[in-house]
Design an enzyme around this catalytic site. Structure first.
Site, PDB file in Angstrom:
ATOM      1  N   ALA A   1       2.170 -48.537  19.265  1.00  0.00           N
ATOM      2  CA  ALA A   1       1.628 -49.492  20.253  1.00  0.00           C
ATOM      3  C   ALA A   1       2.293 -50.866  20.155  1.00  0.00           C
ATOM      4  O   ALA A   1       1.963 -51.758  20.934  1.00  0.00           O
ATOM      5  CB  ALA A   1       0.119 -49.628  20.060  1.00  0.00           C
ATOM      6  N   THR A   2       3.218 -51.041  19.224  1.00  0.00           N
ATOM      7  CA  THR A   2       3.780 -52.380  18.996  1.00  0.00           C
ATOM      8  C   THR A   2       4.892 -52.738  19.968  1.00  0.00           C
ATOM      9  O   THR A   2       5.400 -53.860  19.937  1.00  0.00           O
ATOM     10  CB  THR A   2       4.331 -52.490  17.559  1.00  0.00           C
ATOM     11  OG1 THR A   2       5.268 -51.427  17.364  1.00  0.00           O
ATOM     12  CG2 THR A   2       3.234 -52.411  16.520  1.00  0.00           C
TER      13      THR A   2
ATOM     14  N   PHE B   1       6.548 -48.391  25.665  1.00  0.00           N
ATOM     15  CA  PHE B   1       5.536 -47.599  26.379  1.00  0.00           C
ATOM     16  C   PHE B   1       4.149 -47.766  25.758  1.00  0.00           C
ATOM     17  O   PHE B   1       3.148 -47.890  26.471  1.00  0.00           O
ATOM     18  CB  PHE B   1       5.873 -46.096  26.329  1.00  0.00           C
ATOM     19  CG  PHE B   1       7.191 -45.700  26.921  1.00  0.00           C
ATOM     20  CD1 PHE B   1       7.967 -46.579  27.674  1.00  0.00           C
ATOM     21  CD2 PHE B   1       7.681 -44.401  26.728  1.00  0.00           C
ATOM     22  CE1 PHE B   1       9.181 -46.186  28.213  1.00  0.00           C
ATOM     23  CE2 PHE B   1       8.890 -44.008  27.272  1.00  0.00           C
ATOM     24  CZ  PHE B   1       9.647 -44.895  28.008  1.00  0.00           C
TER      25      PHE B   1
ATOM     26  N   ASP C   1       2.422 -45.518   9.193  1.00  0.00           N
ATOM     27  CA  ASP C   1       3.695 -44.846   9.442  1.00  0.00           C
ATOM     28  C   ASP C   1       3.360 -43.376   9.675  1.00  0.00           C
ATOM     29  O   ASP C   1       2.863 -42.699   8.761  1.00  0.00           O
ATOM     30  CB  ASP C   1       4.610 -45.023   8.217  1.00  0.00           C
ATOM     31  CG  ASP C   1       6.009 -44.479   8.472  1.00  0.00           C
ATOM     32  OD1 ASP C   1       6.151 -43.506   9.250  1.00  0.00           O
ATOM     33  OD2 ASP C   1       6.958 -45.025   7.891  1.00  0.00           O
ATOM     34  N   VAL C   2       3.607 -42.909  10.892  1.00  0.00           N
ATOM     35  CA  VAL C   2       3.174 -41.541  11.225  1.00  0.00           C
ATOM     36  C   VAL C   2       3.911 -40.482  10.400  1.00  0.00           C
ATOM     37  O   VAL C   2       3.504 -39.321  10.376  1.00  0.00           O
ATOM     38  CB  VAL C   2       3.312 -41.230  12.739  1.00  0.00           C
ATOM     39  CG1 VAL C   2       2.407 -42.109  13.577  1.00  0.00           C
ATOM     40  CG2 VAL C   2       4.760 -41.313  13.208  1.00  0.00           C
TER      41      VAL C   2
ATOM     42  N   TYR D   1      17.794 -35.498  18.519  1.00  0.00           N
ATOM     43  CA  TYR D   1      16.743 -36.183  19.281  1.00  0.00           C
ATOM     44  C   TYR D   1      16.196 -35.266  20.378  1.00  0.00           C
ATOM     45  O   TYR D   1      14.985 -35.062  20.500  1.00  0.00           O
ATOM     46  CB  TYR D   1      17.270 -37.493  19.892  1.00  0.00           C
ATOM     47  CG  TYR D   1      16.241 -38.156  20.785  1.00  0.00           C
ATOM     48  CD1 TYR D   1      15.086 -38.705  20.248  1.00  0.00           C
ATOM     49  CD2 TYR D   1      16.408 -38.205  22.180  1.00  0.00           C
ATOM     50  CE1 TYR D   1      14.123 -39.290  21.063  1.00  0.00           C
ATOM     51  CE2 TYR D   1      15.458 -38.794  22.998  1.00  0.00           C
ATOM     52  CZ  TYR D   1      14.307 -39.334  22.432  1.00  0.00           C
ATOM     53  OH  TYR D   1      13.348 -39.902  23.247  1.00  0.00           O
TER      54      TYR D   1
ATOM     55  N   PRO E   1       9.872 -38.790  30.240  1.00  0.00           N
ATOM     56  CA  PRO E   1      10.608 -39.827  30.961  1.00  0.00           C
ATOM     57  C   PRO E   1      12.114 -39.731  30.747  1.00  0.00           C
ATOM     58  O   PRO E   1      12.584 -39.249  29.718  1.00  0.00           O
ATOM     59  CB  PRO E   1      10.077 -41.132  30.340  1.00  0.00           C
ATOM     60  CG  PRO E   1       8.907 -40.757  29.494  1.00  0.00           C
ATOM     61  CD  PRO E   1       9.134 -39.349  29.094  1.00  0.00           C
ATOM     62  N   GLY E   2      12.832 -40.242  31.734  1.00  0.00           N
ATOM     63  CA  GLY E   2      14.276 -40.435  31.599  1.00  0.00           C
ATOM     64  C   GLY E   2      14.560 -41.876  31.214  1.00  0.00           C
ATOM     65  O   GLY E   2      13.750 -42.517  30.527  1.00  0.00           O
TER      66      GLY E   2
HETATM   67  P1  NDP Z   1      10.198 -48.556  21.521  1.00  0.00           P
HETATM   68  O1  NDP Z   1      11.248 -48.580  20.453  1.00  0.00           O
HETATM   69  O2  NDP Z   1      10.044 -49.750  22.377  1.00  0.00           O
HETATM   70  O3  NDP Z   1       8.786 -48.191  20.868  1.00  0.00           O
HETATM   71  C1  NDP Z   1       8.669 -47.213  19.864  1.00  0.00           C
HETATM   72  C2  NDP Z   1       7.317 -47.339  19.185  1.00  0.00           C
HETATM   73  O4  NDP Z   1       7.216 -46.301  18.200  1.00  0.00           O
HETATM   74  C3  NDP Z   1       7.161 -48.664  18.467  1.00  0.00           C
HETATM   75  O5  NDP Z   1       5.862 -49.161  18.705  1.00  0.00           O
HETATM   76  C4  NDP Z   1       7.300 -48.306  16.995  1.00  0.00           C
HETATM   77  O6  NDP Z   1       6.458 -49.143  16.215  1.00  0.00           O
HETATM   78  C5  NDP Z   1       6.746 -46.873  16.985  1.00  0.00           C
HETATM   79  N1  NDP Z   1       7.223 -46.114  15.828  1.00  0.00           N
HETATM   80  C6  NDP Z   1       8.485 -45.722  15.552  1.00  0.00           C
HETATM   81  N2  NDP Z   1       8.519 -45.083  14.367  1.00  0.00           N
HETATM   82  C7  NDP Z   1       7.237 -45.073  13.892  1.00  0.00           C
HETATM   83  C8  NDP Z   1       6.619 -44.577  12.725  1.00  0.00           C
HETATM   84  N3  NDP Z   1       7.332 -43.944  11.765  1.00  0.00           N
HETATM   85  N4  NDP Z   1       5.290 -44.733  12.551  1.00  0.00           N
HETATM   86  C9  NDP Z   1       4.555 -45.367  13.502  1.00  0.00           C
HETATM   87  N5  NDP Z   1       5.086 -45.877  14.639  1.00  0.00           N
HETATM   88  C10 NDP Z   1       6.410 -45.725  14.812  1.00  0.00           C
HETATM   89  O7  NDP Z   1      10.549 -47.268  22.406  1.00  0.00           O
HETATM   90  P2  NDP Z   1       9.792 -46.600  23.668  1.00  0.00           P
HETATM   91  O8  NDP Z   1       8.558 -47.293  23.998  1.00  0.00           O
HETATM   92  O9  NDP Z   1      10.816 -46.407  24.712  1.00  0.00           O
HETATM   93  O10 NDP Z   1       9.492 -45.170  23.039  1.00  0.00           O
HETATM   94  C11 NDP Z   1       8.202 -44.600  22.956  1.00  0.00           C
HETATM   95  C12 NDP Z   1       8.334 -43.092  23.013  1.00  0.00           C
HETATM   96  O11 NDP Z   1       8.912 -42.725  24.258  1.00  0.00           O
HETATM   97  C13 NDP Z   1       9.233 -42.472  21.942  1.00  0.00           C
HETATM   98  O12 NDP Z   1       8.635 -41.283  21.510  1.00  0.00           O
HETATM   99  C14 NDP Z   1      10.527 -42.183  22.697  1.00  0.00           C
HETATM  100  O13 NDP Z   1      11.240 -41.114  22.132  1.00  0.00           O
HETATM  101  C15 NDP Z   1       9.977 -41.826  24.056  1.00  0.00           C
HETATM  102  N6  NDP Z   1      10.898 -41.950  25.189  1.00  0.00           N
HETATM  103  C16 NDP Z   1      11.574 -43.123  25.445  1.00  0.00           C
HETATM  104  C17 NDP Z   1      12.415 -43.181  26.542  1.00  0.00           C
HETATM  105  C18 NDP Z   1      13.230 -44.399  26.864  1.00  0.00           C
HETATM  106  O14 NDP Z   1      14.270 -44.262  27.556  1.00  0.00           O
HETATM  107  N7  NDP Z   1      12.835 -45.577  26.435  1.00  0.00           N
HETATM  108  C19 NDP Z   1      12.527 -42.072  27.485  1.00  0.00           C
HETATM  109  C20 NDP Z   1      11.796 -40.888  27.094  1.00  0.00           C
HETATM  110  C21 NDP Z   1      10.997 -40.864  26.019  1.00  0.00           C
HETATM  111  P3  NDP Z   1       6.827 -49.769  14.778  1.00  0.00           P
HETATM  112  O15 NDP Z   1       8.302 -50.010  14.764  1.00  0.00           O
HETATM  113  O16 NDP Z   1       5.993 -51.013  14.715  1.00  0.00           O
HETATM  114  O17 NDP Z   1       6.384 -48.733  13.809  1.00  0.00           O
HETATM  115  C1  8X3 Z   2      14.949 -41.120  26.077  1.00  0.00           C
HETATM  116  C2  8X3 Z   2      15.734 -40.836  27.335  1.00  0.00           C
HETATM  117  O1  8X3 Z   2      17.972 -40.038  28.208  1.00  0.00           O
HETATM  118  O2  8X3 Z   2      18.010 -41.576  26.307  1.00  0.00           O
HETATM  119  O3  8X3 Z   2      14.266 -40.016  25.653  1.00  0.00           O
HETATM  120  O4  8X3 Z   2      17.351 -39.285  26.012  1.00  0.00           O
HETATM  121  S1  8X3 Z   2      17.332 -40.398  26.934  1.00  0.00           S
END
Ligand code: NDP
Ligand code: 8X3
Length: 251
Positions: free
Chosen positions: A10-11, A14, A57-58, A150, A180-181
């Protein structure tokens, strides 16, 4: 009574946009991530609803289990689990990729999502209601160079979501996968280990999806009538589509 959403990651990106939108609509929240300061800021920002934050940390099975066991009574009954925490690391071809990066993606995107699901799901099944929304990706369905591990983690998310649905059939619990893309968040900065220039180049000349677009999709999925299950939603910006098959020619 206000509903409760647990949002992982949530930090930023998305997860943060979802926290803001769900709060705007009166949901109480459990928010987790590794960056405590950001969680505290978000709690302050969303003071109109009851927000419980946990640094978690998940990747740690014990920490996830403990986090759920330690939820205060006010936040113990989770209506929605948004398994959003995740990351991509690197874009090198498989033969050059860093094995540590691969393990981090597996530990976060697959194992973290499993730990959280396993910790939250039993109470949902017992209560006969609840919703798990997983954050997949177009990379789970469509291959592209450098997506190797990935994309495979997100293919896991897609099939795990389908199989969860099969398991909870008849319980009233819903399961959805959103794919999402291209979307602009901190995703590419993380993927390129802090290289902002490289990250910016990913979105240059495009109109990518925004975290708000994704939050609105998640909210729509979560607020369908109780008899409706959105299985999967694939969403791309208009500027993105598929390419032709790549044919290597000798000459
Ligand atoms: P961000 O990097 O902006 O956000 C990622 C979030 O995941 C952060 O809040 C981070 O928090 C958290 N996170 C990462 N690792 C851990 C961990 N080990 N434990 C707990 N929290 C963790 O990326 P997005 O918002 O874009 O990504 C969110 C999701 O959407 C991901 O699963 C990503 O794969 C997916 N996604 C993203 C796309 C894109 O193009 N942006 C497209 C499709 C899917 P913190 O660092 O504080 O732990
Ligand atoms: C994030 C979208 O196209 O970088 O999942 O893989 S992409």
């Amino acid at each position: 009574m206000a509903k409760i959403a647990l949002i992982t990651g949530a930090t930023s990106g998305f997860g943060k946009a979802c926290a803001e939108l769900f709060a705007e609509n009166g949901w109480n929240l459990v928010l987790c991530g590794r960056r405590q300061e950001r969680l505290q800021e978000l709690k302050k920002q969303l003071a109109k609803v009851a927000v419980h934050t946990v640094v978690c940390d998940v990747r740690s099975r014990n920490d996830v289990k403990q986090m759920i066991a330690d939820l205060p009574d006010s936040h113990a009954q989770i209506d929605l689990l948004l398994n959003n925490a995740g990351l991509a690391l690197g874009l090198s071809p498989a033969h050059d990729a860093d094995l540590d990066d691969w393990e981090t993606m597996v530990d976060t995107n697959i194992k973290g999502l499993m730990y959280m699901t396993r910790a939250v799901l039993p109470a949902m099944v017992k209560r006969g209601q609840g919703h798990i929304i997983n954050m997949g990706s177009v990379a789970g369905s469509w291959p592209y160079p450098g997506a190797n591990a990935y994309g495979a983690t997100k293919a896991f998310v897609e099939q795990f979501s389908n199989n969860l649905r099969a398991d909870v059939h008849g319980s009233g619990v819903r399961v959805s996968n959103i794919e999402p893309g291209l979307a602009e968040s901190e995703f590419s900065v993380v993927r390129f280990q802090g290289d902002q220039k490289k990250a910016d180049a990913v979105y240059e000349g495009t109109t990518p999806l925004t975290p708000t677009d994704i939050a609105e999709t998640v909210y729509w999925i979560a607020t369908q009538p109780a008899h409706v299950n959105i299985n999967r939603v694939e969403i791309m910006p208009v500027c993105q589509t598929w390419g032709p098959f790549a044919i290597h020619r000798d000459s």
